[in-house]
Design an enzyme around this catalytic site. Structure first.
Site, PDB file in Angstrom:
ATOM      1  N   ASP A 224       0.831  -1.205   0.000  1.00  0.00           N
ATOM      2  CA  ASP A 224       0.000   0.000   0.000  1.00  0.00           C
ATOM      3  C   ASP A 224       0.869   1.260   0.000  1.00  0.00           C
ATOM      4  O   ASP A 224       1.819   1.362   0.784  1.00  0.00           O
ATOM      5  CB  ASP A 224      -0.873   0.052   1.250  1.00  0.00           C
ATOM      6  N   HIS A 226      -1.142   4.379  -0.488  1.00  0.00           N
ATOM      7  CA  HIS A 226      -2.207   5.211   0.074  1.00  0.00           C
ATOM      8  C   HIS A 226      -1.995   6.710  -0.093  1.00  0.00           C
ATOM      9  O   HIS A 226      -2.062   7.477   0.870  1.00  0.00           O
ATOM     10  CB  HIS A 226      -2.403   4.878   1.555  1.00  0.00           C
ATOM     11  N   ASP A 253      -4.165  -0.543  -3.231  1.00  0.00           N
ATOM     12  CA  ASP A 253      -4.304   0.604  -2.323  1.00  0.00           C
ATOM     13  C   ASP A 253      -3.302   1.703  -2.651  1.00  0.00           C
ATOM     14  O   ASP A 253      -2.505   2.126  -1.818  1.00  0.00           O
ATOM     15  CB  ASP A 253      -4.193   0.167  -0.861  1.00  0.00           C
ATOM     16  N   ASP A 256      -6.573   6.917  -1.568  1.00  0.00           N
ATOM     17  CA  ASP A 256      -7.286   7.094  -0.296  1.00  0.00           C
ATOM     18  C   ASP A 256      -6.314   7.345   0.857  1.00  0.00           C
ATOM     19  O   ASP A 256      -5.142   6.996   0.803  1.00  0.00           O
ATOM     20  CB  ASP A 256      -8.188   5.905   0.035  1.00  0.00           C
ATOM     21  N   ARG A 257      -6.877   7.949   1.908  1.00  0.00           N
ATOM     22  CA  ARG A 257      -6.122   8.318   3.111  1.00  0.00           C
ATOM     23  C   ARG A 257      -5.162   9.477   2.823  1.00  0.00           C
ATOM     24  O   ARG A 257      -5.412  10.586   3.223  1.00  0.00           O
ATOM     25  CB  ARG A 257      -5.361   7.117   3.685  1.00  0.00           C
ATOM     26  N   ASN A 285      -8.500  -3.198  -1.977  1.00  0.00           N
ATOM     27  CA  ASN A 285      -9.871  -2.939  -1.523  1.00  0.00           C
ATOM     28  C   ASN A 285     -10.222  -1.455  -1.605  1.00  0.00           C
ATOM     29  O   ASN A 285     -11.405  -1.089  -1.650  1.00  0.00           O
ATOM     30  CB  ASN A 285     -10.080  -3.452  -0.095  1.00  0.00           C
ATOM     31  N   HIS A 286      -9.208  -0.574  -1.658  1.00  0.00           N
ATOM     32  CA  HIS A 286      -9.493   0.859  -1.770  1.00  0.00           C
ATOM     33  C   HIS A 286      -9.655   1.322  -3.218  1.00  0.00           C
ATOM     34  O   HIS A 286      -9.943   2.500  -3.444  1.00  0.00           O
ATOM     35  CB  HIS A 286      -8.414   1.676  -1.065  1.00  0.00           C
ATOM     36  N   HIS A 334      -3.633  -8.452  -3.026  1.00  0.00           N
ATOM     37  CA  HIS A 334      -3.709  -7.414  -2.000  1.00  0.00           C
ATOM     38  C   HIS A 334      -4.077  -7.948  -0.614  1.00  0.00           C
ATOM     39  O   HIS A 334      -3.423  -7.629   0.373  1.00  0.00           O
ATOM     40  CB  HIS A 334      -4.706  -6.328  -2.410  1.00  0.00           C
ATOM     41  N   ARG A 382     -12.088  -7.125  10.288  1.00  0.00           N
ATOM     42  CA  ARG A 382     -12.572  -5.958   9.539  1.00  0.00           C
ATOM     43  C   ARG A 382     -14.081  -5.981   9.337  1.00  0.00           C
ATOM     44  O   ARG A 382     -14.668  -4.986   8.919  1.00  0.00           O
ATOM     45  CB  ARG A 382     -11.898  -5.898   8.172  1.00  0.00           C
ATOM     46  N   HIS A 409      -2.225  -4.748   2.528  1.00  0.00           N
ATOM     47  CA  HIS A 409      -3.527  -4.580   3.175  1.00  0.00           C
ATOM     48  C   HIS A 409      -3.463  -4.214   4.656  1.00  0.00           C
ATOM     49  O   HIS A 409      -4.453  -3.796   5.217  1.00  0.00           O
ATOM     50  CB  HIS A 409      -4.327  -5.875   2.976  1.00  0.00           C
TER      51      HIS A 409
END
Length: 479
Positions: A224, A226, A253, A256-257, A285-286, A334, A382, A409
């Site tokens: 990730d 991000h 990923d 995001d963030r 997943n993002h 991921h 999660r 992840h």
């Protein structure tokens, strides 16, 4: 709970609070657990469960946060924060109606609380928007991108593509990276051209891709990133820019963030268009509409470009492959492994990836599952997919004649973690995640001669003073 137990529990709670203030969420959670252990069934323990739920929200363990929230409510049905945390966990899981019901319960106890009232107002708006989008939803058809319709202003002096089919050289990509490093935007016309050209490459792929490297060749696998663009630039500085002799695989990923997600994804896309063999990427997943709406990428794209450009990014994400197999030995995806035994590489290859991730199934497991220390399969921390034990990993690898699973992840303090007797490696490449976790980043170099993981770690670098989640919608202040 007797007086002595209560005093001991309060001491643990205070230590947890101190850790929380310093963003040491796992340590804080451990202290709240000790507070709970003093007497887990007393109504006085409700705040300890609620506080631990808050830690789990910060750690993105939304299933565990939901469990703790529900326990705090069960112990004390009048504990407002329990409903508040429950609503936050449901929101993070995208369960908007459940989130609204939780905040309604909190509102019933504290009807004049302005924060709770604001959350209810925002949830009402979100539910309306979701229902509206569902009402106009049609079966997926690839979007048609027409960059030729966009006029470039004479004042624009950044990287340009005079024609759709103009060669994108390494020098052009490096120029783009430096342009964006100075917080300048690539013109929308050229963003559309890049997405269109990258989609044309990705549409040729299956959901699972086999890559083979010769004895003297290598591949670097990153986890990730991000939206942490300046840390991405640092990876290239430390390990070299992408090239035929220095290819990369980014394991989901990308966005995001972090608030430089546009810059991250455009850099990777540009390298891919320059040469499809120097950059590979899987979907995380993002890379989905729901997550982008909540965690900042949608807001960032609309702020820097517009909603139509966001549609093109969402379509691009659906083209991303889900999994790679390297030299018939190492699988890279991921999240992790599957809710059932018997899944083969051919099953993965046959997945219809042109969709938003469903609630269950192979695609969801590839994007969302996590390894756990205990054998067997377990409910996900999660709240989506599963946790899979070392025995599950070892069986899957043996059944498919593989040696290693590399997944991402999860933030790891050292940037990586090795589990399942060396059969599973988590790699995470966003150091000091969200400007607060203090973790290192890592990447893994594989050489074709032996495909043994050579793990490199690195620290965060400075970036412009734009905080994480700067473009996320305000309801994420719930966290």
């Amino acid at each position: 709970m007797d007086t002595e137990d209560f005093q001991q529990a309060e001491e643990f709670k205070q230590k947890g609070n101190d850790c929380f203030k310093h963003s040491k969420y796992q340590e804080a959670s451990d202290f709240y657990t000790k507070a709970i252990d003093c007497h887990s069934t007393s109504p006085k323990a409700a705040p300890y469960y609620s506080n631990r739920a808050f830690c789990q929200l910060k750690l993105e363990n939304y299933g565990l946060a939901l469990e703790d929230s529900k326990t705090s409510i069960k112990l004390d049905p009048n504990f407002v924060k329990g409903y508040y945390r429950e609503g936050s966990a449901y929101l993070a899981l995208g369960k908007l109606e459940d989130a609204r019901n939780s905040f309604k319960a909190a509102h019933k106890l504290q009807p004049k609380d302005t924060d709770i009232n604001e959350k209810l107002k925002k949830l009402k708006q979100m539910i309306y928007e979701k229902e509206f989008l569902k009402s106009i939803e049609i079966q997926h058809t690839p979007l048609v991108i027409h960059p030729e319709d966009i006029i470039v202003e004479p004042s624009y002096n950044g990287p340009k593509l005079e024609e759709d089919n103009q060669e994108i050289t390494a020098e052009w990509v490096l120029n783009l990276m430096n342009w964006m490093k100075d917080q300048k935007k690539l013109h929308k016309k050229y963003v559309w051209i890049l997405i269109k050209r990258c989609n044309n490459i990705l549409k040729q792929y299956k959901a699972l891709i086999d890559l083979d490297y010769g004895q003297d060749e290598k591949l670097t696998v990153c986890g990730d990133i991000h939206g942490q663009y300046y840390d991405l630039l640092n990876i290239f500085s430390l390990n070299g820019n992408p090239s035929p002799s220095n290819p990369y695989l980014f394991n989901g990923d990308f966005v995001d963030r972090g608030s430089f997600s546009v810059e991250c994804i455009l850099t990777l896309i540009a390298w891919k268009v320059h040469n499809p063999n120097v950059i590979h990427f899987t979907r995380g997943n993002h890379e989905s509409k729901n997550m982008n709406k909540m965690y900042g990428f949608e807001g960032e794209v609309i702020h820097k470009y517009d909603s139509k450009t966001m549609e093109f990014f969402s379509d691009f994400f659906q083209n991303l492959p889900l999994c790679y197999v390297l030299n018939k030995k190492v699988m890279v995806n991921h999240g992790g492994l599957f809710s059932n035994d018997g899944v083969t590489l051919e099953d993965i290859r046959a997945i219809d990836r042109y969709q938003e991730p469903p609630d269950t199934g192979l695609m969801t497991d590839l994007l969302w599952s996590d390894p756990v220390k205990q054998n067997g399969r377990h409910p996900s921390k999660r709240g989506i997919s599963i946790g899979f034990g070392p025995d599950v990993a070892q069986k899957f690898l043996a059944d498919n004649k593989l040696e290693l699973l590399v997944r991402s992840h999860e933030m790891k303090e050292n940037g990586y973690e090795i589990e399942a007797d060396g059969k599973v490696i988590t790699v995470f490449s966003a150091p000091n995640y969200c400007d607060q976790m203090g973790n290192k980043g890592a990447y893994i170099i594989f050489k074709g001669s032996d495909m043994k993981p050579d793990i490199k770690t690195f620290s965060a670098v400075e970036h412009p003073k734009v905080p994480p989640m700067a473009y996320s919608r305000n309801f994420l202040n719930l966290f």
